[in-house]
Structures are given as structure tokens and as C-alpha cells.
Design an enzyme around this catalytic site. Structure first.
Site, short mmCIF file in Angstrom:
data_model
loop_
_atom_site.label_atom_id
_atom_site.label_comp_id
_atom_site.label_asym_id
_atom_site.label_seq_id
_atom_site.Cartn_x
_atom_site.Cartn_y
_atom_site.Cartn_z
N CYS A 105 -10.46 -6.67 5.23
CA CYS A 105 -10.39 -5.39 4.51
C CYS A 105 -10.76 -4.22 5.43
O CYS A 105 -10.19 -3.12 5.31
CB CYS A 105 -11.32 -5.42 3.30
SG CYS A 105 -10.82 -6.61 2.04
N ASP A 145 4.35 9.83 -13.35
CA ASP A 145 4.31 9.61 -14.81
C ASP A 145 3.20 8.64 -15.20
O ASP A 145 3.08 8.28 -16.37
CB ASP A 145 5.68 9.08 -15.30
CG ASP A 145 6.08 7.77 -14.60
OD1 ASP A 145 5.31 7.25 -13.74
OD2 ASP A 145 7.17 7.24 -14.90
C1 BEZ Z 1 -11.99 -10.00 4.17
O1 BEZ Z 1 -11.54 -8.87 3.95
O2 BEZ Z 1 -12.18 -10.40 5.30
C2 BEZ Z 1 -12.36 -10.89 3.01
C3 BEZ Z 1 -11.86 -10.59 1.78
C4 BEZ Z 1 -12.20 -11.40 0.71
C5 BEZ Z 1 -13.01 -12.49 0.89
C6 BEZ Z 1 -13.50 -12.78 2.15
C7 BEZ Z 1 -13.17 -11.97 3.21
#
Ligand code: BEZ
Length: 223
Positions: free
Chosen positions: A45, A139
Site C-alpha cells: 500500500c 452523478d
Molecule cells: C501491504 O500493503 O503490503 C499489505 C496489505 C494487506 C495486508 C498485508 C500487507
């Protein structure tokens, strides 16, 4: 019922890194991308949030606002933003929702209704279903839902490509074929009769089958 394309995106009020927002008011007349994260300080992430900061001008150029969401308190978001800036070379330049009461994740069907408690006691794997991308139109209807596993970083260039297609097809009666890129040929929508198509495209169109009618994007936009 799970949310699907065409549903109204659930509205909410939430604390974000750029203050408290009402989601529908925040979208306003723009398009929006809501992309979700299970917890802060997760490596995949982190790369995604950094990349989104880099390409935020590409979304802005498409009248599209972007907003992240992570199941963590707002205090942790500030530290994570610093980590994203240092490790990815770009600090988030868009709001990140602090979904510490799970309300948004639940409203969007990413966590079950019975989840409760301290969000910092849940592991990223506990929230692994919070890895969606929603594209929402002016919308406030959902136009696209992507669901990713936690071990696969998302392809946000694909989201830009889909927005190009969505914005073209919102304004012209066409569809875009496989792997379409802006400027390439498009398909005349099935809702357009041949008589209507003759009016729109007096020079004709390519038709490898009677039900597959192809014109250039340029002609479609001029019609
Ligand atoms: C990650 O972004 O590395 C991650 C996302 C969800 C669970 C474990 C790791």
C-alpha cells in the site's frame, strides 16, 4: 446486497488528513477515485499511495479527485504520510480517510457489519478485503469496482485508462474495445440503430460483422 456498478456510492462524513469531509460534497461536480487500504505501514500500500501522489496531476487533468482510505486513526496517517514521502519520493497530495470505526469500509462492503473494537489491534491480514478501487461519477454513481489481493500492487494507470473510456462513453454513444487507448478506434453502441448511425457517420463505418461497427474516436467525438 453488495455494491455494484450503477449504485449510488454511499455518502459519509469522515476525518481525513485534509480535515473532515462529507463525501458527496467533496466530490462535487468531479469524478472521484476512492482506493482503500487495510492498515497503515503496509509495504504494498505504501508504494501505491506514493505512486498515486506522482500521478495525481493526471487525475486532476481528467476532472477527477482521488482519495485514499485506511483503517487506522488519523494520528497514524501523519506518520505514514512521512514514511510514504521518504520511501517513495512523493508525499500524498490528496486526502486519506481515517476509517478507525470501520464505518466507510462497512458501507462499501469491504468489512462485515459485525467488525468492532480497536482498529490498531487488527492486523493488515484481518482487513485484507479492504483493497478496493471505486470510480464514482459526478452523478455519485459507482462506475467501476476493482478488488485486489493484498499481495498484488494495483495498476493505477489502468484506472486512468478506464476513466478515459468512461468519460468518452458518457458523452458519445460508443464503447471501447479490448486494451483501448485514447485516440484508437471505438465501437458504435448497440443502442444506435443503423439508420441513426448513417446520420451520425455519413461516410460509413467498418463492420466485420453487422453487429460490430467500428469508427475512429475522432469521428465519434465529432458526430
Ligand atoms: C501491504 O500493503 O503490503 C499489505 C496489505 C494487506 C495486508 C498485508 C500487507
Amino acid at each position: 446486497m453488495a455494491l455494484t456498478i450503477g449504485d449510488t456510492a454511499p455518502d459519509f462524513e469522515a476525518v481525513t488528513t485534509e480535515g473532515t469531509i462529507n463525501f458527496h460534497d467533496w466530490i462535487g461536480d468531479s469524478w472521484a477515485v476512492l482506493f482503500s487500504h487495510p492498515r497503515n505501514f503496509t509495504p504494498v500500500c505504501t508504494t501505491e499511495l506514493g505512486y498515486m501522489a506522482k500521478i495525481e496531476p493526471d487525475f486532476a487533468g481528467r476532472n477527477t479527485k482521488i482519495i485514499g482510505i485506511s483503517v487506522d486513526p488519523i494520528e497514524n496517517h501523519e506518520q505514514w504520510a512521512d514514511d510514504i514521502a521518504e520511501t517513495q519520493g512523493s508525499a500524498p497530495n490528496y486526502p486519506i480517510i481515517a476509517d478507525s470505526d470501520f464505518a466507510v469500509a462497512k458501507a462499501y462492503g469491504m468489512l462485515p457489519a459485525d467488525v468492532s473494537g480497536d482498529p490498531t489491534e487488527r492486523t493488515p491480514a484481518d482487513n485484507q478485503t479492504v483493497r478496493n478501487v471505486f470510480v464514482i461519477g459526478p452523478d455519485k454513481k459507482i462506475k467501476l469496482i476493482l478488488v485486489y489481493p493484498m499481495t498484488t500492487g494495483r495498476n493505477f494507470d489502468e484506472v486512468l485508462r478506464v476513466i478515459d473510456s468512461l468519460q468518452l462513453t458518457a458523452n458519445h454513444k460508443v464503447a471501447t474495445p479490448v486494451n483501448w487507448q485514447p485516440g484508437e478506434d471505438v465501437i458504435i453502441a448497440g443502442s444506435v440503430s443503423d439508420d441513426e448511425a448513417k446520420e451520425k457517420y455519413p461516410d460509413g463505418w467498418e463492420a466485420p460483422r453487422p453487429w460490430m461497427r467500428i469508427v475512429s474516436q475522432e469521428k465519434a467525438e465529432a458526430s
